[in-house]
Scaffold this active site. Sequence first.
Site, PDB file in Angstrom:
ATOM      1  N   CYS A   1       0.945  -1.063  -0.010  1.00  0.00           N
ATOM      2  CA  CYS A   1       0.297  -0.073   0.013  1.00  0.00           C
ATOM      3  C   CYS A   1       0.826   1.139   0.069  1.00  0.00           C
ATOM      4  O   CYS A   1       2.025   1.129  -0.393  1.00  0.00           O
ATOM      5  CB  CYS A   1      -1.010   0.016   1.190  1.00  0.00           C
ATOM      6  SG  CYS A   1      -0.199   0.189   2.964  1.00  0.00           S
ATOM      7  N   ARG A   2       0.179   2.363   0.539  1.00  0.00           N
ATOM      8  CA  ARG A   2       1.325   3.580   0.482  1.00  0.00           C
ATOM      9  C   ARG A   2       2.291   3.629   1.426  1.00  0.00           C
ATOM     10  O   ARG A   2       3.388   3.844   1.153  1.00  0.00           O
ATOM     11  CB  ARG A   2       0.308   4.818   0.542  1.00  0.00           C
ATOM     12  CG  ARG A   2       1.158   6.213   0.370  1.00  0.00           C
ATOM     13  CD  ARG A   2       0.271   7.488   0.138  1.00  0.00           C
ATOM     14  NE  ARG A   2       0.851   8.693   0.023  1.00  0.00           N
ATOM     15  CZ  ARG A   2       1.364   9.142   1.132  1.00  0.00           C
ATOM     16  NH1 ARG A   2       0.877   9.089   2.354  1.00  0.00           N
ATOM     17  NH2 ARG A   2       1.956  10.360   0.865  1.00  0.00           N
TER      18      ARG A   2
END
Length: 103
Positions: free
Chosen positions: A66-67
């Site tokens: 994810c980020r």
Amino acid sequence: MYNINEINGEELESKLSQNNTIYVVDVREDDEVAQGMIPGAVHIPLQKIPESIDQLPEDRELVIVCRIGMRSMNACLFLKQHGFEHVSNLSDGMLGWTGEIVI
């Protein structure tokens, strides 16, 4: 509680250059993915992981991205609860990824 393996971007990049069996799953939203993904990664937004679980290979090492590493950790926990044994979290997320990206 489940023990989730964590790797950083540098480790993942090294593993990908040596091993083409790693299955990278990017759980970010569409607008985030539009900024670039790890080459070969499969995009499944976090909220769609439960309905997409049958599409994930149980016999390959999964690395969830994810980020920053929080949503991917949630996805890893969910997958572990559903019998996936070889699951790793990209601990520093895309913010720590210095390798190639594809748009």
